[in-house]
Scaffold this active site. Structure first.
Site, mmCIF file in Angstrom:
data_model
loop_
_atom_site.group_PDB
_atom_site.id
_atom_site.type_symbol
_atom_site.label_atom_id
_atom_site.label_comp_id
_atom_site.label_asym_id
_atom_site.label_seq_id
_atom_site.Cartn_x
_atom_site.Cartn_y
_atom_site.Cartn_z
ATOM 1 N N GLU A 53 19.546 31.438 59.299
ATOM 2 C CA GLU A 53 20.463 32.429 58.746
ATOM 3 C C GLU A 53 21.064 31.958 57.420
ATOM 4 O O GLU A 53 21.170 32.724 56.455
ATOM 5 C CB GLU A 53 21.600 32.720 59.730
ATOM 6 C CG GLU A 53 21.138 33.240 61.087
ATOM 7 C CD GLU A 53 21.020 32.125 62.117
ATOM 8 O OE1 GLU A 53 20.394 31.090 61.791
ATOM 9 O OE2 GLU A 53 21.528 32.288 63.240
ATOM 10 N N CYS A 81 24.685 30.833 65.956
ATOM 11 C CA CYS A 81 25.676 29.896 66.469
ATOM 12 C C CYS A 81 27.014 30.172 65.781
ATOM 13 O O CYS A 81 27.131 31.040 64.912
ATOM 14 C CB CYS A 81 25.227 28.465 66.224
ATOM 15 S SG CYS A 81 25.160 28.010 64.473
ATOM 16 N N CYS A 84 26.904 29.739 61.874
ATOM 17 C CA CYS A 84 26.244 30.842 61.172
ATOM 18 C C CYS A 84 27.049 32.128 61.289
ATOM 19 O O CYS A 84 27.133 32.918 60.334
ATOM 20 C CB CYS A 84 24.841 31.041 61.720
ATOM 21 S SG CYS A 84 23.736 29.634 61.420
#
Length: 220
Positions: A53, A81, A84
């Protein structure tokens, strides 16, 4: 998401966990256009923040010359996560679409849901489960391959160690003991040798012959 899966395969090819991402933005006609792509690269770049990302996010921000991307959508094969998720919210993405859920670090509902926190000043729309089976299969196959390769390396190391030990034992059994001949491994007794020397300090009487004495019985 198919393009994101292609990016995930690129990660697999370089030994990274196969996660891929694509960033889209609508053109003047309202059709989504690919702005940037990315795949996992923390190992190859020695950068713990180089998730798919964020790799795609950095490219898109540079190409669009803006640190805010409010008109963009990010499509990623694995649930983002926390790192990100916060980066995407800071960039003001309007929508995040992800494939497989991450029960260990997922921050879009699996472990926590940062996108749903009402106290945050930006809220991004979340769509989960897009091609979830395909995205999860890539990850399962990757880790299965890694586990099989690890087991094969361990088996090879054990086999090499066993072979080295057997060779060392064979070399030890082939060695000729001290005092042994090449025909026998048993040492020969010292007394049985033809060239046994007379021990030092042992006297031997030798009977003199008559020619060695004079007629009076004394030595010359």
């Amino acid at each position: 998401m198919r393009q994101a899966l292609d990016q995930a395969q690129n990660a697999w090819l370089v030994g990274e966990v196969p996660v891929g991402a694509v960033i889209l933005r609508d053109d003047a006609q309202g059709l989504p256009q690919v702005v940037a792509t990315g795949y996992n690269r923390p190992i190859t770049t020695s950068d713990p923040t180089a998730h798919a990302e964020l790799v795609a996010l950095r490219h898109a921000a540079q190409l669009l010359d803006n640190y805010r991307l409010p008109d963009c959508t990010l499509v990623v094969t694995l649930e983002p996560c926390a790192m990100c998720a916060m980066a995407l919210m800071h960039a003001r993405f309007k929508r995040i679409v992800y494939g497989a859920r991450d029960p260990k670090t997922g921050a879009a509902g699996s472990v926590v849901d940062l996108f749903a926190l009402p106290l945050l000043n930006h809220h991004t729309a979340i769509v989960g489960g897009c091609l979830e089976d395909d995205c999860a299969r890539v990850l399962r196959d990757f880790f299965a391959e890694r586990r099989a390769a690890h087991k094969a390396r361990q088996a090879a190391l054990r086999e090499a160690a066993a072979t080295a030990a057997a060779d060392a034992e064979l070399d030890a059994s082939d060695a000729i003991p001290v005092g042994a001949t090449s025909e026998s491994d048993e040492p020969l007794p010292v007394d049985d040798r033809d060239d046994a020397a007379i021990p030092v300090g042992v006297a031997i009487e030798i009977e003199p012959s008559p020619s060695e004495f004079d007629v009076q019985g004394t030595r010359p």
